[in-house]
Design a protein around this motif. Sequence first.
Motif, PDB file in Angstrom:
ATOM      1  N   CYS A  21       0.828  -1.207   0.000  1.00 30.12           N
ATOM      2  CA  CYS A  21       0.000   0.000   0.000  1.00 30.12           C
ATOM      3  C   CYS A  21       0.863   1.258   0.000  1.00 30.12           C
ATOM      4  O   CYS A  21       0.560   2.236  -0.678  1.00 30.12           O
ATOM      5  CB  CYS A  21      -0.934  -0.014   1.206  1.00 30.12           C
ATOM      6  N   LEU A  25       0.789   4.160  -2.792  1.00 28.35           N
ATOM      7  CA  LEU A  25       0.578   5.574  -2.450  1.00 28.35           C
ATOM      8  C   LEU A  25       1.720   6.437  -2.964  1.00 28.35           C
ATOM      9  O   LEU A  25       1.512   7.526  -3.500  1.00 28.35           O
ATOM     10  CB  LEU A  25       0.427   5.738  -0.932  1.00 28.35           C
ATOM     11  N   LEU A 156      -6.487   3.264  -6.140  1.00 26.88           N
ATOM     12  CA  LEU A 156      -5.120   3.736  -6.390  1.00 26.88           C
ATOM     13  C   LEU A 156      -4.606   3.255  -7.738  1.00 26.88           C
ATOM     14  O   LEU A 156      -4.011   4.013  -8.498  1.00 26.88           O
ATOM     15  CB  LEU A 156      -4.191   3.262  -5.267  1.00 26.88           C
TER      16      LEU A 156
END
Length: 271
Positions: A21, A25, A156
């Motif tokens: 993650c 990001l 994302l």
Amino acid sequence: MSSFSQTQRRGCSEILESLSCDNLLGLQDIVVSGGLTTDDLIRIILNHSQSAEELLRRRKVRREDILKYLIKQGFMLPPSSDKQQLITEALVYWSRSELYREPSTSEADLQILHPTQSISQAQRRGCSEILKSLSCSNLIGLKDSIVRGGLTTADLIGVILNHSQSAEELLKRRKVLREDILKYLIKHGVMPAPSLEKQQLITEALVYWNRSELYREPSTAEADLESLYQTVKVELETVKREEEQLREQTVNSLQGATAMDLNIDMNNSQY
């Protein structure tokens, strides 16, 4: 402007799913400059909405926004129509539209990222147009009220893909590790040499996707189009044969009539 084929988009999405993650990001921050765009916010809102009706009922979506959209589509509505009546009109219109159209490439790409999406393609297109009339602050507020716990991995990945110029440019990013691409290739039966560098693995992936694109099964829309083409082709050939037969019959009739006239003239000359 991104230029991914459906196969490349599907492959890159699968590679990005293996990233942590934090890396996703970080990759988003690198790829996206200036924050999320209106299109990004709309996609995220649509991906997290339970249904088109549930979305349109939100306070941030005003009655006037839906009314303007329907008038633009050619609807003549009573000025007294309330918001729920306008929502019903929109839902009926989208259901009718869904019956007579084929999915676009972008919609097919979206289905790859969100296969369980409960909003139909026509509803998604219509809601997207309505949401574009909202102010940026209203869009952000709507996103915050719908999305719980921050953006998901799918969100994302969608943002990253939509802001990347190409599959190769995306895979060259530092956040995408050589091992991520290698694992993807091995999973799909491509057995590259262990000594290959990252750029060589990227080339292997691009070649694999190009090859897959050549031999992939046609989509339902493409199959329907091919079937329609074959049907029309057969019908045209049938019409052509019938025209030729009619032409031959006409010529034969004219020749027969001419021969009969000649016989009559010859008989008359004998008298």
